[in-house]
Design an enzyme around this catalytic site. Sequence first.
Site, mmCIF file in Angstrom:
data_model
loop_
_atom_site.group_PDB
_atom_site.id
_atom_site.type_symbol
_atom_site.label_atom_id
_atom_site.label_comp_id
_atom_site.label_asym_id
_atom_site.label_seq_id
_atom_site.Cartn_x
_atom_site.Cartn_y
_atom_site.Cartn_z
ATOM 1 N N GLU A 24 1.812 6.710 22.207
ATOM 2 C CA GLU A 24 0.612 7.463 22.600
ATOM 3 C C GLU A 24 0.396 8.568 21.575
ATOM 4 O O GLU A 24 1.305 8.870 20.795
ATOM 5 C CB GLU A 24 0.829 8.089 23.990
ATOM 6 C CG GLU A 24 1.051 7.053 25.069
ATOM 7 C CD GLU A 24 1.173 7.658 26.463
ATOM 8 O OE1 GLU A 24 1.052 8.901 26.589
ATOM 9 O OE2 GLU A 24 1.380 6.889 27.399
ATOM 10 N N PHE A 53 -1.795 2.990 18.138
ATOM 11 C CA PHE A 53 -0.964 2.201 17.212
ATOM 12 C C PHE A 53 -0.428 0.934 17.881
ATOM 13 O O PHE A 53 0.714 0.542 17.645
ATOM 14 C CB PHE A 53 0.206 3.036 16.659
ATOM 15 C CG PHE A 53 -0.202 3.959 15.553
ATOM 16 C CD1 PHE A 53 -0.453 3.467 14.282
ATOM 17 C CD2 PHE A 53 -0.365 5.316 15.782
ATOM 18 C CE1 PHE A 53 -0.855 4.312 13.256
ATOM 19 C CE2 PHE A 53 -0.769 6.165 14.766
ATOM 20 C CZ PHE A 53 -1.012 5.664 13.498
ATOM 21 N N ARG A 165 7.598 -12.825 -19.473
ATOM 22 C CA ARG A 165 6.839 -11.806 -20.206
ATOM 23 C C ARG A 165 7.655 -11.310 -21.399
ATOM 24 O O ARG A 165 8.804 -10.892 -21.230
ATOM 25 C CB ARG A 165 6.535 -10.646 -19.248
ATOM 26 C CG ARG A 165 6.048 -9.379 -19.887
ATOM 27 C CD ARG A 165 4.609 -9.461 -20.279
ATOM 28 N NE ARG A 165 4.067 -8.137 -20.589
ATOM 29 C CZ ARG A 165 2.889 -7.957 -21.145
ATOM 30 N NH1 ARG A 165 2.131 -9.003 -21.456
ATOM 31 N NH2 ARG A 165 2.440 -6.740 -21.391
ATOM 32 N N GLN A 176 18.622 -4.691 -20.953
ATOM 33 C CA GLN A 176 19.647 -4.447 -19.938
ATOM 34 C C GLN A 176 19.127 -3.594 -18.767
ATOM 35 O O GLN A 176 19.506 -3.820 -17.618
ATOM 36 C CB GLN A 176 20.847 -3.757 -20.583
ATOM 37 C CG GLN A 176 22.082 -3.823 -19.733
ATOM 38 C CD GLN A 176 23.265 -3.151 -20.415
ATOM 39 O OE1 GLN A 176 23.195 -1.988 -20.800
ATOM 40 N NE2 GLN A 176 24.332 -3.894 -20.580
ATOM 41 N N GLY A 237 1.308 -2.733 -15.428
ATOM 42 C CA GLY A 237 -0.054 -2.512 -14.918
ATOM 43 C C GLY A 237 -0.468 -3.553 -13.899
ATOM 44 O O GLY A 237 -1.131 -3.244 -12.897
ATOM 45 N N GLU A 260 8.744 0.080 15.430
ATOM 46 C CA GLU A 260 9.949 -0.287 16.212
ATOM 47 C C GLU A 260 11.088 0.698 15.957
ATOM 48 O O GLU A 260 12.249 0.314 15.882
ATOM 49 C CB GLU A 260 10.358 -1.743 15.944
ATOM 50 C CG GLU A 260 9.293 -2.704 16.441
ATOM 51 C CD GLU A 260 9.817 -4.028 16.951
ATOM 52 O OE1 GLU A 260 11.023 -4.137 17.230
ATOM 53 O OE2 GLU A 260 8.996 -4.945 17.086
#
Length: 281
Positions: A24, A53, A165, A176, A237, A260
């Site tokens: 509430e 909620f 990449r 590393q 990015g 929860e």
Amino acid sequence: PSVCERVLPRVAAGELVAGFGLTEPDAGSDLGMVATRAEKHGSRWRIRGAKTFISNAGVADLYTLLARTSGELGDGGKGSLTMFLVRGDAKGLSTRRFEVTSPHPIGDVLLEDVEVPDEERIGAVGGGLEVALGTLGRFRTSVAAAANGFARRALDESLVRTSTRQQFGKPLAAFQGLAFDLAEMDTRLRAAELLVEEAADTVDRGERAVEEVARAKLFSTENASWVCDRAVQHFGGLGVVRGSIVEQLWRDVRALRIYEGTSEIQKLILSRALVARAAGK
Ligand SMILES: Cc1cc2nc3c(=O)[nH]c(=O)nc-3n(C[C@H](O)[C@H](O)[C@H](O)COP(=O)(O)OP(=O)(O)OC[C@H]3O[C@@H](n4cnc5c(N)ncnc54)[C@H](O)[C@@H]3O)c2cc1C
């Protein structure tokens, strides 16, 4: 048959959508502040108040709803709260949806003199807090497992991206700094998965699983946020482009540290249990 026997098979079969109404505006972590009131009139209860909620607000066919049947605000809730089953289409019940950071059906559930027959009370009058905490005490394990699922996908995405990449003439995973990240993500995720297995096993054996569940929820959700954040970093990015997978995971996983029972509440539960055990209680 009891109300649970009547509705649970249909919920389990996916025929009915359920909502769980505890929170509430003034009662979040502290359920002793639940102000929604249920008053008995003959064989029926009349419920008045506001929940917020609530996942599945406006979608749910029924809500398991915690209301005050005695006592005062701030009394901790033991003996003074009761759980009810409230139909989603009950007269006097309305919902108001709002948006959170990731797609999630959620909103307020408003109750204006909603009538509930006494047969649709769940558990004893005054036993609502135990029903609520008993449910959370088991189901938090599934939140932890979900968090680990988000983290597993984020790690998989990171592995592919850092292997393919190239920068400075090498795959990112050949540096590393990033490779060690992958090792740590993997190790922490496996530890979280083992905590979930331990909690689920303990629950399945029908044993008290307070510590196991709190540990699994705390560590898995905090770790998953960290893993998803590392994955965003590995994507550079592209990691913050709206709609990219790691961006979605990073946003989606955030709420699991809150609902929860927040991480702080898990620490409270766990530390209390540890201290009580150390004191031989
Ligand atoms: C996506 C989502 C779905 C949700 N679904 C549901 C639902 O279906 N049903 C439902 O009933 N609720 C639901 N909730 C509500 C959720 O359970 C609450 O948000 C949560 O319990 C925290 O309550 P609060 O938001 O009022 O925060 P507060 O209780 O105000 O807490 C604010 C901060 O203070 C900290 N805090 C509070 N007390 C202590 C303490 N004693 N010691 C240390 N720190 C403390 C908290 O950890 C938190 O960081 C949902 C929330 C979200 C975000």
